[in-house]
Design a protein around this motif. Sequence first.
Motif, mmCIF file in Angstrom:
data_model
loop_
_atom_site.group_PDB
_atom_site.id
_atom_site.type_symbol
_atom_site.label_atom_id
_atom_site.label_comp_id
_atom_site.label_asym_id
_atom_site.label_seq_id
_atom_site.Cartn_x
_atom_site.Cartn_y
_atom_site.Cartn_z
ATOM 1 N N LYS A 1 0.826 -1.209 0.000
ATOM 2 C CA LYS A 1 0.000 0.000 0.000
ATOM 3 C C LYS A 1 0.860 1.258 0.000
ATOM 4 O O LYS A 1 2.030 1.247 0.389
ATOM 5 C CB LYS A 1 -0.953 0.003 1.195
ATOM 6 C CG LYS A 1 -0.303 0.199 2.557
ATOM 7 C CD LYS A 1 -1.389 0.286 3.635
ATOM 8 C CE LYS A 1 -0.777 0.541 5.007
ATOM 9 N NZ LYS A 1 -1.814 0.683 6.047
ATOM 10 N N THR B 1 -5.434 6.177 0.388
ATOM 11 C CA THR B 1 -4.593 4.985 0.463
ATOM 12 C C THR B 1 -4.869 4.072 -0.733
ATOM 13 O O THR B 1 -6.027 3.819 -1.077
ATOM 14 C CB THR B 1 -4.856 4.204 1.767
ATOM 15 O OG1 THR B 1 -4.660 5.078 2.886
ATOM 16 C CG2 THR B 1 -3.890 3.030 1.884
ATOM 17 N N TYR C 1 -3.962 0.334 -2.510
ATOM 18 C CA TYR C 1 -3.475 -1.019 -2.274
ATOM 19 C C TYR C 1 -3.204 -1.692 -3.619
ATOM 20 O O TYR C 1 -4.006 -1.581 -4.552
ATOM 21 C CB TYR C 1 -4.513 -1.829 -1.497
ATOM 22 C CG TYR C 1 -4.822 -1.269 -0.116
ATOM 23 C CD1 TYR C 1 -4.156 -1.743 1.006
ATOM 24 C CD2 TYR C 1 -5.785 -0.273 0.045
ATOM 25 C CE1 TYR C 1 -4.441 -1.231 2.275
ATOM 26 C CE2 TYR C 1 -6.069 0.247 1.306
ATOM 27 C CZ TYR C 1 -5.399 -0.241 2.409
ATOM 28 O OH TYR C 1 -5.672 0.275 3.650
ATOM 29 N N ASN D 1 -13.764 -3.578 1.699
ATOM 30 C CA ASN D 1 -14.687 -2.454 1.780
ATOM 31 C C ASN D 1 -15.018 -2.111 3.225
ATOM 32 O O ASN D 1 -15.092 -0.931 3.599
ATOM 33 C CB ASN D 1 -15.967 -2.783 1.010
ATOM 34 C CG ASN D 1 -16.902 -1.596 0.903
ATOM 35 O OD1 ASN D 1 -16.488 -0.494 0.572
ATOM 36 N ND2 ASN D 1 -18.176 -1.825 1.182
ATOM 37 N N LEU E 1 -12.155 -0.054 4.985
ATOM 38 C CA LEU E 1 -11.739 1.253 4.482
ATOM 39 C C LEU E 1 -12.511 2.393 5.145
ATOM 40 O O LEU E 1 -13.630 2.224 5.593
ATOM 41 C CB LEU E 1 -11.931 1.317 2.968
ATOM 42 C CG LEU E 1 -11.205 0.240 2.138
ATOM 43 C CD1 LEU E 1 -11.401 0.493 0.647
ATOM 44 C CD2 LEU E 1 -9.722 0.197 2.478
ATOM 45 N N GLU E 2 -11.890 3.576 5.153
ATOM 46 C CA GLU E 2 -12.508 4.747 5.767
ATOM 47 C C GLU E 2 -13.373 5.521 4.778
ATOM 48 O O GLU E 2 -14.403 6.073 5.143
ATOM 49 C CB GLU E 2 -11.428 5.672 6.330
ATOM 50 C CG GLU E 2 -10.602 5.052 7.445
ATOM 51 C CD GLU E 2 -9.549 6.017 7.962
ATOM 52 O OE1 GLU E 2 -9.507 7.169 7.473
ATOM 53 O OE2 GLU E 2 -8.786 5.634 8.860
ATOM 54 N N MET F 1 -14.648 3.062 -1.665
ATOM 55 C CA MET F 1 -13.793 2.046 -2.266
ATOM 56 C C MET F 1 -13.910 2.106 -3.785
ATOM 57 O O MET F 1 -15.000 2.058 -4.355
ATOM 58 C CB MET F 1 -14.181 0.658 -1.772
ATOM 59 C CG MET F 1 -13.367 -0.475 -2.385
ATOM 60 S SD MET F 1 -13.661 -2.028 -1.502
ATOM 61 C CE MET F 1 -13.133 -3.237 -2.723
ATOM 62 N N ASP G 1 -8.734 3.578 -1.328
ATOM 63 C CA ASP G 1 -9.551 4.115 -0.246
ATOM 64 C C ASP G 1 -9.585 5.624 -0.465
ATOM 65 O O ASP G 1 -8.680 6.348 -0.051
ATOM 66 C CB ASP G 1 -8.921 3.764 1.105
ATOM 67 C CG ASP G 1 -9.790 4.175 2.284
ATOM 68 O OD1 ASP G 1 -10.861 4.770 2.065
ATOM 69 O OD2 ASP G 1 -9.385 3.915 3.441
#
Length: 266
Positions: A162, A169, A171, A194, A197-198, A201, A215
Amino acid sequence: MDSKQMKDILVKRLSNEDRSFTFDKKKDQLRIESKQTKKGVTITLPGIIARWENEKEKAIDEMVYYIEEGLKAIDKDCSIEAESNKIYPVIRSTSFPIASNEEIPFITEDHTAETRIYFALDLGNTYRLIDEKIMQQENWTPQIIKEMALFNVRSLSTSMKKDSVAGNTFYFLNSNDGYDASRVLNDNFLKNMNESLEGTMAVAVPHQDVLIIADVVNETGYDILAQMTMSFFASGRVPITALSFLYEEGQLEPIFILGKNKKREK
């Protein structure tokens, strides 16, 4: 370098008495086939030239290896029943041929507006796309092949690297086993990602040897993803799509990303 120069290099590297070469100048394609079986592979030259601009001899070496392995796979006698644990799905662009050069339809499944699912028999260093002839020889059905392929893809590693840029972010799954993009069909993997993540996605499969999951927490994230996806798409050995996808309720929806605005494809 132009297409004729690249063609000349590949012909020199791949020539032997058992092969013939046909150059389609209009389509910028080179076909290499066995003189005995009349089976072979067709490659599009501009994509290789684009990689050569950045990677020089490495790009040519990899393409020669890919072609050699592909020709070996064509000549190899494949048995699905004996290798059912080696059947995997592969993602391709919807512009990818739906039949072999012998006009035998491949076994396929709809995926998104940009992508289609094919099924392959893993042969070690390469794989062979499963067509109706192979399926009929083994008395299988498309549904059985699909079930085996999706079961097997769930067994593949989902280890990722990542990177964070401007608060977003990214990945990267890049195991180089030929099925990196295929991990996008692992529903449990996508669902778990999903949930962890914050932000929003987003997913990209620019070529077969990478899966990108983003993210996205701000508009800059979409711009970065678009640039990144295009770069991977241009350099991939088997390009799929330069578009990204939003992941919503278990579905992938293609999106166009223009500057700092994002627009979903209707």
